[in-house]
Write a protein that holds these residues in place. Sequence first.
Motif, PDB file in Angstrom:
ATOM      1  N   TYR A   1     -43.502  49.292 -31.266  1.00  0.00           N
ATOM      2  CA  TYR A   1     -42.802  49.885 -30.128  1.00  0.00           C
ATOM      3  C   TYR A   1     -43.616  51.063 -29.605  1.00  0.00           C
ATOM      4  CZ  TYR A   1     -39.084  46.993 -32.007  1.00  0.00           C
ATOM      5  OH  TYR A   1     -38.358  45.931 -32.473  1.00  0.00           O
TER       6      TYR A   1
ATOM      7  N   GLU B   1     -45.122  41.479 -25.390  1.00  0.00           N
ATOM      8  CA  GLU B   1     -44.881  42.496 -24.361  1.00  0.00           C
ATOM      9  C   GLU B   1     -43.426  42.509 -23.898  1.00  0.00           C
ATOM     10  OE1 GLU B   1     -46.887  38.989 -22.108  1.00  0.00           O
ATOM     11  OE2 GLU B   1     -46.893  39.884 -24.121  1.00  0.00           O
TER      12      GLU B   1
ATOM     13  N   GLN C   1     -41.260  43.941 -27.289  1.00  0.00           N
ATOM     14  CA  GLN C   1     -41.403  45.368 -27.581  1.00  0.00           C
ATOM     15  C   GLN C   1     -40.587  46.231 -26.622  1.00  0.00           C
ATOM     16  OE1 GLN C   1     -45.619  46.112 -27.273  1.00  0.00           O
ATOM     17  NE2 GLN C   1     -45.591  46.327 -25.053  1.00  0.00           N
ATOM     18  N   ASP C   2     -39.943  45.591 -25.637  1.00  0.00           N
ATOM     19  CA  ASP C   2     -39.092  46.329 -24.705  1.00  0.00           C
ATOM     20  C   ASP C   2     -37.629  45.926 -24.807  1.00  0.00           C
ATOM     21  OD1 ASP C   2     -39.589  48.491 -23.140  1.00  0.00           O
ATOM     22  OD2 ASP C   2     -40.571  47.397 -21.522  1.00  0.00           O
TER      23      ASP C   2
ATOM     24  N   THR D   1     -36.894  51.278 -26.148  1.00  0.00           N
ATOM     25  CA  THR D   1     -37.028  50.050 -25.373  1.00  0.00           C
ATOM     26  C   THR D   1     -36.197  50.155 -24.096  1.00  0.00           C
ATOM     27  OG1 THR D   1     -35.206  49.074 -26.638  1.00  0.00           O
ATOM     28  CG2 THR D   1     -37.454  48.590 -27.380  1.00  0.00           C
ATOM     29  N   ARG D   2     -36.623  49.444 -23.072  1.00  0.00           N
ATOM     30  CA  ARG D   2     -35.901  49.517 -21.803  1.00  0.00           C
ATOM     31  C   ARG D   2     -34.575  48.770 -21.854  1.00  0.00           C
ATOM     32  NH1 ARG D   2     -38.809  47.546 -16.944  1.00  0.00           N
ATOM     33  NH2 ARG D   2     -40.152  46.340 -18.320  1.00  0.00           N
TER      34      ARG D   2
ATOM     35  N   ARG E   1     -33.242  53.094 -18.803  1.00  0.00           N
ATOM     36  CA  ARG E   1     -32.907  52.113 -19.827  1.00  0.00           C
ATOM     37  C   ARG E   1     -31.592  51.406 -19.491  1.00  0.00           C
ATOM     38  NH1 ARG E   1     -33.411  54.923 -25.631  1.00  0.00           N
ATOM     39  NH2 ARG E   1     -33.820  52.764 -26.278  1.00  0.00           N
TER      40      ARG E   1
END
Length: 271
Positions: free
Chosen positions: A103, A73, A76-77, A147-148, A179
């Motif tokens: 993603y 988790e 993936q960011d 992604t952030r 982001r």
Amino acid sequence: MIEVNNISFKYAGGKNLVFDDFSLELKQDNIYGLLGKNGTGKSTLLYLIAGLLRPKKGTVSFDGIETKLRRPETLQDIFIVPEEFDLPAMSLDEYVKINRPFYPLFSTTVLEGCLKDFELTTDLKLNALSMGQKKKVFMAFALATNTRVLLMDEPTNGLDIPSKSQFRKVVTQYMTGDRTLIISTHQVHDVESLLDHILILSPQKLLLNASVADIQEKFTFEYRTPAEMDDVLYAEPSLQGNAVIAPRKEDSAETQVNLELLFNAVNEGKI
């Protein structure tokens, strides 16, 4: 959002610490420029944030979770584009099919838009590309992951002049407000128009941690003749006259930050 708390780190076999009791906080909705001389730890910091390296002491956290744990988790960011990388011997379509499920916010629309801006098509064989093309394809994929946190190490190295302009265009267009982008670079003129915040590293510490808005509020960047140097904090000769940094006067207009001049001034202790 990203918290680096009192970390110490050195590479196995290395004599010196890269970081020693180093701390930094990075906030959402910013494009950071990470600058420093060779060997100051710019790439190392990116790898620590991405969880590819682990601090010997202290913590590196994203949304309160240590990145060294490499939880799905978290990963993936966060996406990192290293300075040097290899792509597998497959088509871009195959690469996307394999990697996009990881993603959850991946956007085919963003990928196709970036490739179009880079003047590339989707039917590419990754192992048949030049280094510059590979970099553009990988950056397009990175932006498409949504992604952030996006980390880029020397993203404009290997790009020709038109491609550097294309890079600025795709970053401006596809970096949404929620982001965070951190760009580590020596090619300051390639990215200075993109940046919201400047970080300048020296060995084991930060020399500067300031927003572009604060820098522009405090300082003016301009060219002056030798007779106009009374209040100058730092100056370098140039073909246009002396390139200078001076305190900004209350009634003066805001000027664009000359990032190379600022970098040199900070490293010489003038600011």
